[in-house]
Design a protein around this motif. Structure first.
Motif, PDB file in Angstrom:
ATOM      1  N   HIS A  89      76.432  38.878  26.880  1.00  0.00           N
ATOM      2  CA  HIS A  89      77.461  39.671  26.204  1.00  0.00           C
ATOM      3  C   HIS A  89      78.396  38.848  25.311  1.00  0.00           C
ATOM      4  N   LEU A  90      78.233  37.543  25.248  1.00  0.00           N
ATOM      5  CA  LEU A  90      79.041  36.750  24.311  1.00  0.00           C
ATOM      6  C   LEU A  90      78.332  36.761  22.955  1.00  0.00           C
ATOM      7  N   ALA A  91      78.321  37.919  22.340  1.00  0.00           N
ATOM      8  CA  ALA A  91      77.673  38.137  21.052  1.00  0.00           C
ATOM      9  C   ALA A  91      78.701  38.718  20.084  1.00  0.00           C
ATOM     10  N   PHE A  92      78.774  38.143  18.885  1.00  0.00           N
ATOM     11  CA  PHE A  92      79.817  38.557  17.936  1.00  0.00           C
ATOM     12  C   PHE A  92      79.295  38.632  16.512  1.00  0.00           C
ATOM     13  N   GLY A  93      77.971  38.757  16.366  1.00  0.00           N
ATOM     14  CA  GLY A  93      77.376  38.910  15.040  1.00  0.00           C
ATOM     15  C   GLY A  93      76.764  40.284  14.880  1.00  0.00           C
ATOM     16  N   SER A  94      75.703  40.360  14.105  1.00  0.00           N
ATOM     17  CA  SER A  94      75.075  41.649  13.833  1.00  0.00           C
ATOM     18  C   SER A  94      74.166  42.119  14.966  1.00  0.00           C
ATOM     19  N   ASN A  95      73.691  41.189  15.805  1.00  0.00           N
ATOM     20  CA  ASN A  95      72.789  41.552  16.891  1.00  0.00           C
ATOM     21  C   ASN A  95      73.551  41.738  18.198  1.00  0.00           C
TER      22      ASN A  95
END
Length: 423
Positions: A228-234
């Motif tokens: 869950h440490l995602a901060f882009g388009s995916n």
């Protein structure tokens, strides 16, 4: 037969160091960062900028939530968690993790699918141990997390590397996976979100990974410590979503998402709705391995259900926003340093891989030399790419205070200007 004697006349000592341990030290991130830090100049009074290790907990902006702190205090004061725990962990804690992970899956996990470990590190140890039959090999990503190589060596598990493709956003080279696998291949490892690349795999790519593994008859070890440490388009998609296609061992922890790596709490979860891991005795072997291992502290086990249940979304959004801001700073400042280039903007985890162009530098031999001299001259610590399988690349973490990140990257730019080859 005459016994060999030492000079003082006593019998020769019958013990010696395990050379595998010394070899492992040389290839772990801790070992190589220690070598880099040995080059620091004690006379430099500037703050040391740690861009090498993914532990943001020392920085005030990354402090964990009070929910987690209160849960730990409550666990201590309850006096309910002072006893030994079952080998796989306290039932209520395993149940809470099953519920937490099931939110993102098309099926429900049970407590029997969850095994508690001392951080994700022990989950890796257990996963590789249970797969290490004589002659077996495992497929690991390059670049990757070198603890897998070190642990595989201890288990006499042969390692074969498949490449992640920077020109395709660090996707898995699936053709290479198929070419590497044989009848002795037992598993492949993926790390998502990616350490060291900062990539986040798409749903479509993960589905292709699952189908490839099924075709080869191997399971997938999915390292999701940065879940869950995602901060882009995916968006982050857990590999367990494809558990009906191929058996998945999911490895995770609260270390990164809650910013508490020192609490040493993780899990190994079997995503296997078809029951293949039970039929092949992998589940029994996991339980047997945990029977001869240490457990996570019962205090953290007791605190986890409250941590998972009560942590609010605004805490996670705060962390994501800081990481997004820091990744932007990192990517933009790297563009100002001609000798390093970033092929893919980071979209997750806490890292970025940057390629080193030695032809623009006057007196730098390789990535190790770059990092040693950078530490000595600028008190900036970064990880040489050779540590993660990519010679003459650099792994840079951006999980620090944004002001310190700006300072550190500014020092790297000054280092480049000082060592730039004269045209």
């Amino acid at each position: 037969m005459k016994e060999e004697k030492m000079e003082n006349g006593s019998k020769k000592w019958g013990f010696g160091a395990n050379e595998e341990v010394n070899t492992a030290l040389d290839i772990t991130i801790r070992g190589i960062l220690t070598m880099v830090m040995d080059n620091l100049d004690a006379g430099d009074k500037r703050q040391i900028i740690p861009l090498g290790h993914g532990d943001p907990s020392a920085f005030p902006c990354f402090r964990t939530t009070h929910i987690a702190e209160d849960a730990m205090v409550d666990a201590v004061r309850s006096a309910k968690f002072n006893s030994y725990a079952p080998a796989s962990g306290i039932l209520s804690t395993r149940r809470s993790i099953a519920e937490y992970l099931s939110r993102d899956l098309p099926y429900k996990l049970s407590s029997d699918d969850v095994h508690l470990t001392i951080g994700c590190t022990q989950a890796i140890e257990v996963a590789l141990t249970v797969l290490a039959r004589p002659g077996a090999n495992i497929l690991l990503p390059r670049p990757g997390y070198p603890f897998y190589e070190a642990r595989a060596a201890f288990s006499n598990l042969q390692v074969r590397h498949f490449d992640l493709l920077p020109e395709k956003g660090w996707e898995v080279d699936l053709d290479a996976v198929q070419a590497l696998a044989d009848e002795n291949t037992v598993a492949m490892v993926i790390i998502n979100p990616g350490n060291p690349c900062g990539n986040v795999f798409t749903y479509q790519h993960l589905e292709k990974v699952a189908e490839t593994a099924k075709k080869l008859g191997i399971l997938i070890i999915s390292d999701e410590v940065y879940d869950h440490l995602a901060f882009g388009s995916n968006q982050f998609v857990p590999m367990g979503v494809f558990g009906s296609i191929v058996p998945v061992l999911t490895l995770g922890s609260i270390s990164k998402r809650w910013i508490v790596p020192g609490w040493r709490f993780g899990w190994l979860v079997t995503n296997d709705p078809n029951g293949i891991l039970k039929k092949t005795k992998i589940v029994d072997c996991i339980k047997g391995c945990l029977n001869i291992c240490s457990n996570p502290s019962t205090l953290i086990q007791g605190a986890v259900p409250q941590i998972l249940k009560k942590t609010k979304g605004d805490f996670f959004m705060k962390i994501i926003n800081i990481l997004r801001q820091a990744s932007d700073i990192c990517y933009d400042r790297i563009k100002e340093i001609p000798c390093i280039t970033c092929p893919h903007k980071p979209e997750g985890s806490m890292f970025v891989m940057a390629k080193l162009n030695l032809s623009l530098l006057e007196d730098i031999n390789d990535d190790l030399d770059f990092c040693f001299k950078l530490a000595k001259e600028e008190s900036v610590i970064i990880l040489p790419g050779v540590a993660v399988g990519m010679k003459n690349w650099l792994r840079i973490t951006f999980a620090i205070e944004p002001s310190s990140l700006e300072d550190g990257l500014g020092r790297i730019k000054s280092f480049y200007q000082r060592h730039a080859k004269q045209q």
